[in-house]
Design an enzyme around this catalytic site. Sequence first.
Site, PDB file in Angstrom:
ATOM      1  N   TYR A 224       0.830  -1.214   0.000  1.00  0.00           N
ATOM      2  CA  TYR A 224       0.000   0.000   0.000  1.00  0.00           C
ATOM      3  C   TYR A 224       0.860   1.258   0.000  1.00  0.00           C
ATOM      4  O   TYR A 224       0.471   2.269  -0.589  1.00  0.00           O
ATOM      5  CB  TYR A 224      -1.004  -0.020   1.170  1.00  0.00           C
ATOM      6  CG  TYR A 224      -2.177  -0.925   0.868  1.00  0.00           C
ATOM      7  CD1 TYR A 224      -3.247  -0.465   0.107  1.00  0.00           C
ATOM      8  CD2 TYR A 224      -2.186  -2.255   1.284  1.00  0.00           C
ATOM      9  CE1 TYR A 224      -4.303  -1.302  -0.224  1.00  0.00           C
ATOM     10  CE2 TYR A 224      -3.239  -3.093   0.972  1.00  0.00           C
ATOM     11  CZ  TYR A 224      -4.298  -2.621   0.220  1.00  0.00           C
ATOM     12  OH  TYR A 224      -5.344  -3.444  -0.114  1.00  0.00           O
TER      13      TYR A 224
ATOM     14  N   ASN B 201     -12.912   2.778  -5.652  1.00  0.00           N
ATOM     15  CA  ASN B 201     -11.477   3.068  -5.754  1.00  0.00           C
ATOM     16  C   ASN B 201     -10.979   3.770  -4.501  1.00  0.00           C
ATOM     17  O   ASN B 201     -11.681   4.575  -3.897  1.00  0.00           O
ATOM     18  CB  ASN B 201     -11.201   3.945  -6.977  1.00  0.00           C
ATOM     19  CG  ASN B 201     -11.633   3.269  -8.261  1.00  0.00           C
ATOM     20  OD1 ASN B 201     -11.781   2.043  -8.289  1.00  0.00           O
ATOM     21  ND2 ASN B 201     -11.854   4.031  -9.303  1.00  0.00           N
TER      22      ASN B 201
ATOM     23  N   ASP C  66      -8.162   5.569  -4.686  1.00  0.00           N
ATOM     24  CA  ASP C  66      -7.404   6.755  -5.114  1.00  0.00           C
ATOM     25  C   ASP C  66      -8.255   8.008  -4.892  1.00  0.00           C
ATOM     26  O   ASP C  66      -9.436   7.923  -4.528  1.00  0.00           O
ATOM     27  CB  ASP C  66      -6.957   6.619  -6.587  1.00  0.00           C
ATOM     28  CG  ASP C  66      -8.136   6.583  -7.571  1.00  0.00           C
ATOM     29  OD1 ASP C  66      -9.015   7.466  -7.512  1.00  0.00           O
ATOM     30  OD2 ASP C  66      -8.169   5.668  -8.419  1.00  0.00           O
TER      31      ASP C  66
ATOM     32  N   HIS D 294     -14.814   1.479  -0.356  1.00  0.00           N
ATOM     33  CA  HIS D 294     -13.708   0.577   0.000  1.00  0.00           C
ATOM     34  C   HIS D 294     -12.544   1.329   0.644  1.00  0.00           C
ATOM     35  O   HIS D 294     -11.427   0.809   0.675  1.00  0.00           O
ATOM     36  CB  HIS D 294     -13.223  -0.200  -1.238  1.00  0.00           C
ATOM     37  CG  HIS D 294     -14.229  -1.217  -1.713  1.00  0.00           C
ATOM     38  ND1 HIS D 294     -14.168  -1.828  -2.944  1.00  0.00           N
ATOM     39  CD2 HIS D 294     -15.339  -1.724  -1.107  1.00  0.00           C
ATOM     40  CE1 HIS D 294     -15.190  -2.673  -3.080  1.00  0.00           C
ATOM     41  NE2 HIS D 294     -15.915  -2.627  -1.979  1.00  0.00           N
TER      42      HIS D 294
ATOM     43  N   SER E  64     -15.925  -4.604 -12.670  1.00  0.00           N
ATOM     44  CA  SER E  64     -16.090  -5.947 -13.229  1.00  0.00           C
ATOM     45  C   SER E  64     -17.357  -6.664 -12.754  1.00  0.00           C
ATOM     46  O   SER E  64     -17.718  -7.689 -13.307  1.00  0.00           O
ATOM     47  CB  SER E  64     -14.876  -6.803 -12.861  1.00  0.00           C
ATOM     48  OG  SER E  64     -14.710  -6.838 -11.455  1.00  0.00           O
TER      49      SER E  64
ATOM     50  N   LEU F 189     -15.280  -1.059 -20.745  1.00  0.00           N
ATOM     51  CA  LEU F 189     -14.465  -1.450 -21.898  1.00  0.00           C
ATOM     52  C   LEU F 189     -14.980  -2.743 -22.518  1.00  0.00           C
ATOM     53  O   LEU F 189     -14.916  -2.951 -23.716  1.00  0.00           O
ATOM     54  CB  LEU F 189     -13.022  -1.632 -21.425  1.00  0.00           C
ATOM     55  CG  LEU F 189     -11.889  -1.542 -22.424  1.00  0.00           C
ATOM     56  CD1 LEU F 189     -11.934  -0.244 -23.215  1.00  0.00           C
ATOM     57  CD2 LEU F 189     -10.552  -1.667 -21.690  1.00  0.00           C
TER      58      LEU F 189
END
Length: 228
Positions: free
Chosen positions: A52, A88, A90, A105, A173, A198
């Site tokens: 991490y 995410n 980030d 998360h 996903s 995608l």
Amino acid sequence: MRVVVLTGAGISAESGVPTFRDTDGLWHGHRVEDVATPEAFEVAPMAVHRFYDARRAALAEVEPNAAHVALARLEAALGNDLLVVTQNIDDLHERAGSTRVLHMHGELLSALCCSCRSRSPWTGDLGDLPPCPRCGLTDLRPDVVWFGEVPYQMDRIYLALATADLFVAVGTSGAVYPAAGFVEHATTYGVRTLELNLKPSEVTTLFDESREGPAGRLVPDWVDELLG
Ligand code: BJW
């Protein structure tokens, strides 16, 4: 119009942040289900810290992409009627200008004290075992949600889903619950659902509509369409 957007690793892929399950399905040589667990942290805390710490350092080298920017533009237009729920860890949504973001998360730039349970903003390493700013004990862990732990802000998320007009999932996903179940939850409440990815996800068939392509193109196009 009230809109809930769920984002996953795919939205940050074009910024250079690796996804979890693309290519060979391995995440830095491991199945994410094997390493993103409290048990893995208990057995090998330094390895988890190093991992991490490296991702936290790498975050400083990347920038939000056109998809993050488009969602910030949507918030500027819709205000409180837009909620971004991200899996995410980030901070690219925030750096693009979004303020209504729930990190279900957790967040890389936060440390959680296993002793006093306080959270502290964190930009440095945790592997050198720094003291907790609140209680002084050296018992900090990444403030992220691993398998078997309860994701953050679930009450707010389910309420927002039940009262939305549109649910959109971007670059995820559909392999990890509870986020993978949001499309069914929204559908139960009569909310229209759209997937932008995608390639088809594990839950594509549950959406009213799905569009295939890179988030950096699909999200700005969809925002333009919505704002007319
Ligand atoms: C692009 C793109 C581009 C690429 N443009 N798209 C059996 C059945 C059902 C559930 C369970 C079960 N056994 C156990 C469970 C529960 C478990 C679970 O889901 N396990 C699965 C393996 C089945 N879930 C949990 O344990 C969760 N907790 C829980 O359920 O608590 C109970 C509870 C819930 C609710 C209320 C009360 C109680 C916790 C899950 C924690 C997940 N943690 C991680 C790590 C976080 C920290 C970190 O980042 O290190 O979260 S694992 C990892 O997966 C990370 C991600 O957020 C998460 C999802 O991944 P994501 O974002 O979908 O990424 P990828 O890589 O999978 O997919 C990328 C996608 O992008 C792909 O679709 C590409 O096509 C696309 N893409 N480039 C557009 N340019």
